[in-house]
Design a protein around this motif. Sequence first.
Motif, short mmCIF file in Angstrom:
data_model
loop_
_atom_site.label_atom_id
_atom_site.label_comp_id
_atom_site.label_asym_id
_atom_site.label_seq_id
_atom_site.Cartn_x
_atom_site.Cartn_y
_atom_site.Cartn_z
N VAL A 84 0.84 -1.20 0.00
CA VAL A 84 0.00 0.00 0.00
C VAL A 84 0.87 1.25 0.00
CG1 VAL A 84 -1.71 1.33 1.30
CG2 VAL A 84 -1.95 -1.15 1.09
N GLY A 85 1.96 1.23 0.78
CA GLY A 85 2.85 2.39 0.84
C GLY A 85 3.49 2.68 -0.51
N PHE A 86 3.92 1.63 -1.21
CA PHE A 86 4.53 1.83 -2.52
C PHE A 86 3.51 2.38 -3.52
CE2 PHE A 86 5.63 0.36 -6.79
CZ PHE A 86 6.92 0.87 -6.91
N VAL A 87 2.32 1.76 -3.56
CA VAL A 87 1.29 2.22 -4.49
C VAL A 87 0.85 3.64 -4.16
CG1 VAL A 87 -1.07 1.81 -5.31
CG2 VAL A 87 0.47 -0.12 -4.96
N GLN A 110 13.10 8.55 0.50
CA GLN A 110 12.61 9.34 1.63
C GLN A 110 11.09 9.51 1.57
OE1 GLN A 110 14.50 13.14 2.03
NE2 GLN A 110 13.43 13.65 3.92
N ALA A 111 10.56 9.76 0.37
CA ALA A 111 9.11 9.93 0.21
C ALA A 111 8.38 8.63 0.52
CB ALA A 111 8.79 10.40 -1.20
N ILE A 112 8.94 7.50 -0.01
CA ILE A 112 8.31 6.20 0.25
C ILE A 112 8.34 5.89 1.74
CG2 ILE A 112 8.49 3.72 -0.16
CD1 ILE A 112 7.45 5.22 -2.52
N SER A 113 9.46 6.21 2.42
CA SER A 113 9.59 5.93 3.86
C SER A 113 8.56 6.71 4.67
CB SER A 113 11.01 6.27 4.33
OG SER A 113 11.97 5.51 3.63
N SER A 114 8.32 7.97 4.28
CA SER A 114 7.34 8.78 5.00
C SER A 114 5.94 8.18 4.86
CB SER A 114 7.35 10.21 4.50
OG SER A 114 6.94 10.29 3.14
N PHE A 115 5.63 7.65 3.67
CA PHE A 115 4.34 7.01 3.47
C PHE A 115 4.23 5.74 4.32
CE2 PHE A 115 4.23 9.17 -0.84
CZ PHE A 115 3.24 10.05 -0.46
N MET A 116 5.33 4.99 4.44
CA MET A 116 5.32 3.77 5.24
C MET A 116 5.02 4.08 6.71
SD MET A 116 5.85 1.27 3.16
CE MET A 116 6.55 0.93 1.55
#
Length: 339
Positions: A84-87, A110-116
Amino acid sequence: MKISAGRLNVVQLQWMVWACFFIVIMLSLLQNDSLGQAIAYAFLNSGFYAIIIYGNILWLFPQLYSKGKIALYVIAVILFLLAVGFVRGYVTLFVYNAWFAPKPVPMGIQAISSFMVSNLVIFLLSFVFRIAIAYFAIKQQAEEVAVQKAEAELNLLKAQVQPHFLFNTLNNIYYEAYLEAPRTAALIERLSTIMRYFVDESPKQTVSLATEVQFIENYIELEKIRIRYEVDITFSKNCDANINVPPMLLMPFVENIFKHGIDKSSAENRVKIELIQKAGRLLFSTENTIPETPLHPNTTGSGIANLRKRLQLLYLGDFELSTPNKGDIYVAHLNIPLK
């Protein structure tokens, strides 16, 4: 907050919560973004938050954790949140680059990590959401039971027009009829017993099974008066007569037989009723022949549908109710726990 008839139900309440959540996100984004960008991001964030919350409480938790598959549940949650975080990151960046970015921005770790991280917070909040839904569902069921009980009591009070005067009158008619027509007197006695059941027993939470069975048998004898030919009726009982059941719970099946399943012009009517106590449960079944010409072709009857709603309120899903047809035989089965 009341969530009974005419008020918010559980589904409507959830829509209201998500609408408020959407507005809060949009207002917080307006501080730095345009109105269009704030609306787009609020819609995306709300959608992905809903996927995380409902994915957990409707799929992962009941299918894995509730069945004792805890290790598999943890693994599934991790993979689910990563996916879900990647999508979410890809879709959000795509929307930004397509409509709002002055120049394309590449997707970074960094953007993906913040979503995770935000996904993990929402996942933990899903448990609070699940508890809240369960609380309001239970509260709604409790209010529905209270409303139905109040309506039943009100209807009963409306029907109780001088009951003692009526019973005394029936007793007088019984004694007069007994001298001239003993069979008629016996039927009057059964009618009196049925009416006493409505007045004295039906308002109770539970009645003895013996009382319920006697009520059904009296009803059958009175219905047989209206049928030209003899009806082949068998009523077998293999249960403890002292156990308690909710009043009028078995009656809709029997009433259905005489309303929809008896051909008054036929001598081939057959009815089988069976009552069995087994493994802490009560099994009640009826079978009757189906008339070639329906007695009420334009109506389907609401007795069984209303019974299903009542069973849901009483047993919260711990029951079985089925009404299959076996050729020219109509069958009804009821399986309820004994409390």
